[in-house]
Scaffold this active site. Structure first.
Site, PDB file in Angstrom:
ATOM      1  N   HIS A 108      25.237  16.835  69.548  1.00 53.01           N
ATOM      2  CA  HIS A 108      24.140  17.144  70.477  1.00 53.01           C
ATOM      3  C   HIS A 108      24.624  16.849  71.889  1.00 53.01           C
ATOM      4  O   HIS A 108      25.371  15.898  72.126  1.00 53.01           O
ATOM      5  CB  HIS A 108      22.924  16.269  70.156  1.00 53.01           C
ATOM      6  CG  HIS A 108      21.975  16.094  71.306  1.00 53.01           C
ATOM      7  ND1 HIS A 108      22.023  14.994  72.141  1.00 53.01           N
ATOM      8  CD2 HIS A 108      20.972  16.870  71.773  1.00 53.01           C
ATOM      9  CE1 HIS A 108      21.079  15.108  73.062  1.00 53.01           C
ATOM     10  NE2 HIS A 108      20.431  16.232  72.868  1.00 53.01           N
ATOM     11  N   ARG A 262       8.083  26.056  74.686  1.00 50.78           N
ATOM     12  CA  ARG A 262       8.213  27.021  73.596  1.00 50.78           C
ATOM     13  C   ARG A 262       8.685  26.300  72.334  1.00 50.78           C
ATOM     14  O   ARG A 262       9.805  25.789  72.258  1.00 50.78           O
ATOM     15  CB  ARG A 262       9.204  28.114  73.992  1.00 50.78           C
ATOM     16  CG  ARG A 262       9.351  29.221  72.967  1.00 50.78           C
ATOM     17  CD  ARG A 262      10.199  30.345  73.559  1.00 50.78           C
ATOM     18  NE  ARG A 262      10.306  31.465  72.640  1.00 50.78           N
ATOM     19  CZ  ARG A 262      11.302  31.621  71.767  1.00 50.78           C
ATOM     20  NH1 ARG A 262      12.276  30.733  71.709  1.00 50.78           N
ATOM     21  NH2 ARG A 262      11.331  32.683  70.979  1.00 50.78           N
TER      22      ARG A 262
END
Length: 308
Positions: A108, A262
């Site tokens: 990540h 979103r």
């Protein structure tokens, strides 16, 4: 303190997304990213890019977002009450990579910039970000390489940053209900506003640009190691820890959901396949046990390297 330049940050972030996607496509060789541009009702939007079912990467998501609003969400103001009543602008690149081969770590990375403004007051701005590594079957030399690259990203800006932000990463990517770290760490920084805007921006750029040299050499070394059902099963089980952290503790997930972001882009970090088991324990002296015993507690990896 120099004046912030959000447009310069945005241009860097868009370029960084492009560079990382090209590098990952080259490493996978079989699949390309699909781009999805989106708009946010409250202001702003972004472009989400996802690569799925490649030879190397089962799923890789690299997301750019630039959102704004009239007020900061609770996740941001809880520890910083001075942000209440200010409009905000937030932008960043966030990525999560889930490889096929269990010998290749999940990873990540994120770099971001926030600015909060109020008429008649000076803007409040800061940078954040970092990168961390989550191996399943770790190799000590890979972990050392990862931390060498993390230190390199820091040393070109401020030599004291690596020790500080390495510890912050160990503390942040920690699952207290499991009493273990999510992986072997890296860098994590937030609320960075010191010396000048140029200084902080340069550090954010250094961290973003160092991700590919930190990760892809590990991928290249491990992507062709043979594996079977046992290793794949363990990978899917350990991915459950990734899900637990992202949905319970991750600040970015909370910020995105609380600002009406979103959902598909926010949750692209979750792995496509995952398993949980009741009270599972690794066999003593197994490769799986070695992960728990050796790699899921913080340690000074660069000191290990210096003793060799």
């Amino acid at each position: 303190m120099s004046q912030p330049d959000p447009n310069a940050v945005k241009q860097f972030l868009l370029s960084l997304q492009n560079d990382i996607c090209l590098a990952l496509e080259k490493a996978d060789q079989t699949k390309q990213f699909v781009e999805d541009e989106w708009q946010r009702d409250g202001g702003g939007g972004g472009r989400t890019r996802v690569l799925e079912n490649g030879d190397v990467f089962e799923q890789a998501g690299v997301n750019f977002s630039h959102v704004m609003g009239d007020s900061m969400p609770a996740s941001a103001t809880a520890k910083r009450p001075e942000l209440e009543g200010r409009s905000f602008e937030a932008m960043g690149v966030s990525l999560v990579i889930h490889p096929n081969n269990p010998y290749v770590p999940t990873t990540h990375a994120n770099v971001r910039f926030f600015i909060a403004e109020k008429e008649g007051c000076d803007p409040i701005w800061w940078f954040g970000g970092g990168f961390d590594l989550t191996p399943y079957y770790p190799f000590e030399e890979d972990v050392i390489h990862w931390h060498q690259q993390a230190k390199k990203a820091c040393d070109v800006i401020a030599p004291d940053y690596y020790k500080k932000y390495k510890k912050w990463c160990d503390d942040y990517f920690y699952l207290p209900h499991r009493n273990e770290t999510r992986g072997v760490g890296g860098l994590f920084f937030d609320d960075l506003n010191e010396k000048s805007f140029a200084h902080c921006f340069a550090f954010m750029q250094s961290v973003g640009n160092q991700f590919v040299p930190a990760y892809l050499p590990i991928v290249k070394k491990r992507q062709c190691i043979p594996y079977g059902e046992r290793e794949r099963d363990f990978q899917l089980y350990r991915r459950g820890r990734y899900v637990e952290f992202n949905l319970v503790y991750d600040r970015g997930t909370l910020f995105g959901l609380q600002t009406g972001g979103r959902t598909e882009s926010i949750l692209m970090s979750l792995p496509p396949l995952v398993k949980w088991r009741y009270n599972w324990q690794p066999e003593p002296a197994s490769d799986e046990a070695r992960l728990y015993e050796r790699y899921l507690q913080p340690q000074d990896w660069l000191s290990i390297n210096s003793k060799k």
